[in-house]
Motif scaffolding. Structure first.
Motif, short mmCIF file in Angstrom:
data_model
loop_
_atom_site.label_atom_id
_atom_site.label_comp_id
_atom_site.label_asym_id
_atom_site.label_seq_id
_atom_site.Cartn_x
_atom_site.Cartn_y
_atom_site.Cartn_z
N GLY A 126 17.02 22.83 34.36
CA GLY A 126 16.72 22.67 35.78
C GLY A 126 15.73 21.55 36.05
N TYR A 127 14.67 21.46 35.25
CA TYR A 127 13.65 20.45 35.48
C TYR A 127 14.13 19.06 35.07
CZ TYR A 127 10.16 23.77 37.04
OH TYR A 127 9.48 24.72 37.78
N GLN A 128 14.88 18.97 33.96
CA GLN A 128 15.44 17.67 33.61
C GLN A 128 16.43 17.21 34.68
OE1 GLN A 128 16.04 15.72 30.37
NE2 GLN A 128 14.27 16.52 29.28
N VAL A 148 16.00 20.42 49.96
CA VAL A 148 16.52 21.07 48.77
C VAL A 148 17.33 22.30 49.18
CG1 VAL A 148 15.97 22.20 46.58
CG2 VAL A 148 14.56 20.29 47.40
N HIS A 149 18.60 22.32 48.83
CA HIS A 149 19.43 23.50 49.06
C HIS A 149 19.31 24.45 47.87
CE1 HIS A 149 21.29 22.17 52.75
NE2 HIS A 149 21.54 20.99 52.21
N ALA A 150 19.59 25.75 48.13
CA ALA A 150 19.45 26.79 47.10
C ALA A 150 18.08 26.68 46.46
CB ALA A 150 20.56 26.68 46.07
N ALA A 151 17.06 26.59 47.30
CA ALA A 151 15.72 26.25 46.85
C ALA A 151 15.04 27.34 46.03
CB ALA A 151 14.83 25.88 48.04
N ALA A 152 15.58 28.55 46.03
CA ALA A 152 15.00 29.62 45.23
C ALA A 152 15.75 29.82 43.92
CB ALA A 152 14.99 30.93 46.02
N GLY A 153 16.76 29.00 43.66
CA GLY A 153 17.51 29.10 42.42
C GLY A 153 16.86 28.30 41.31
N GLY A 154 17.47 28.34 40.12
CA GLY A 154 16.89 27.67 38.97
C GLY A 154 16.78 26.17 39.15
N GLY A 156 17.19 24.44 42.18
CA GLY A 156 16.47 24.12 43.40
C GLY A 156 14.98 24.33 43.30
N SER A 157 14.55 25.39 42.62
CA SER A 157 13.12 25.64 42.49
C SER A 157 12.43 24.53 41.71
CB SER A 157 12.88 27.00 41.81
OG SER A 157 13.42 27.02 40.50
#
Length: 327
Positions: A126-128, A148-154, A156-157
């Protein structure tokens, strides 16, 4: 050892089975690790269903992202030793939802000492993806607005934190009050609950009609189509995935008239096309973690027995934040 395995394709909660298998041996350019943390990702869901671009032969153990302690190294591996605490991408079919897993040495990196095992297990994909999408593809700069869409997902967060670290103003779109609270905890400046608000209108209001400079879209479909209505002049829409289940068609005449860019991002290609950039990205993320600018927010730490149910909840869109198996 114990490992969750997929012997036939289908929904994760149905096809995942906890089995006794042999501890894997490393190939010449691989390492075997004792799993210390394995984060659930949407590709794990898609692989269970047989819908991911990577289709490992049956049976296989999912868990594409993990942190572990090296217990064996292949003959051609240099720079990684038994006892090292590392993170990286699993070499399927020996994924992270097991007591031991295999990593490709080329995708194995030191786990940041500033992060615990569950956090380190959540840092790789996710971070990469966020770092490459926002910096290398979109060229996000301080002072710009990031949606950012789906901002609470892996995925998006991670984008929220990377965007904030870059000095952007971040607007996060989520579904539901619990996910909204999570996005706020991640540092989003504005949080939109799509069940209650029209994100197009909120973005226009928040930017005085200008729109978002960068839009990070792991959802696709209608979300992408509506995003084109609130992208700024010379804005950039980063196509990260299609978690919504629909692959949209881009209206190129609209991109021409509004003067915005549509950018594809397949992070996995960098591992083969430019591995040096992946290593550089890991160094940058490690530095940001050491400074406290980024830290994966782990919402659930699971025992091995709970993995199948958690992956199914992820498939059903019922998880918030990072869900990680930690022995």
């Amino acid at each position: 050892m114990k490992a969750w395995r997929v012997n036939e394709l289908g929904e994760p909660g149905t096809v995942l089975r906890l089995e006794d298998v042999e501890v894997p041996e490393p190939g010449p350019r691989q390492v075997v690790v004792r799993v210390r943390g394995a984060a659930a990702n949407f590709p794990d869901v898609l692989m269970c269903r047989g819908l991911y671009q990577v289709r490992p032969p049956l049976p296989f153990t999912p868990g594409v992202e993990l942190c572990g302690e090296v217990v064996a190294v292949g003959a051609d591996v240099a720079g990684t030793a038994v006892g090292d605490r590392v993170l990286g991408g699993a070499a399927l079919p020996h994924g992270g939802f097991a007591e031991f897993a295999v990593l490709e040495a080329a995708q194995t990196f030191p786990a940041p000492p500033s992060l615990d095992d569950a956090e380190a297990a959540s840092l790789f994909i996710g971070y990469q993806t966020g770092w490459f999408g926002l910096h290398r593809r979109a060229g996000l700069t301080a002072g710009e607005t990031l949606l950012v869409h789906a901002a609470a997902g892996g995925v998006g967060s991670a984008a929220i934190q990377i965007g904030k670290a870059a000095g952007a103003r971040v607007i996060g779109v989520v579904g539901g009050a619990e996910k909204a609270a999570y996005a706020e905890a991640l540092g989003a400046d504005v949080v939109i609950d799509r069940h209650q608000q029209d994100f197009v209108e909120v973005v226009k209001q928040a930017t005085d009609g200008r729109g978002a400079d960068v839009i990070y879209d792991p959802v696709g479909g209608e979300v992408y189509q509506r995003s084109t209505k609130c992208v700024a002049f010379e804005g950039r829409i980063v196509i990260v995935g299609f978690a919504g289940g629909e692959i949209q068609k881009a209206a190129l005449n609209h991109a021409l008239v509004k003067n915005y860019s549509i950018l594809g991002l397949h992070w996995g290609l960098y591992n083969t096309q430019d591995p040096g950039a992946v290593a550089e990205c890991h160094r940058a993320l490690t530095a940001l973690a050491a400074d406290g600018a980024i830290r994966p927010l782990v919402s659930a730490r699971l025992a091995l027995a709970d993995v199948a149910g958690a992956v199914q909840r992820l498939a059903d869109g019922q998880t918030v934040g990072r869900v990680v198996y930690t022995p």
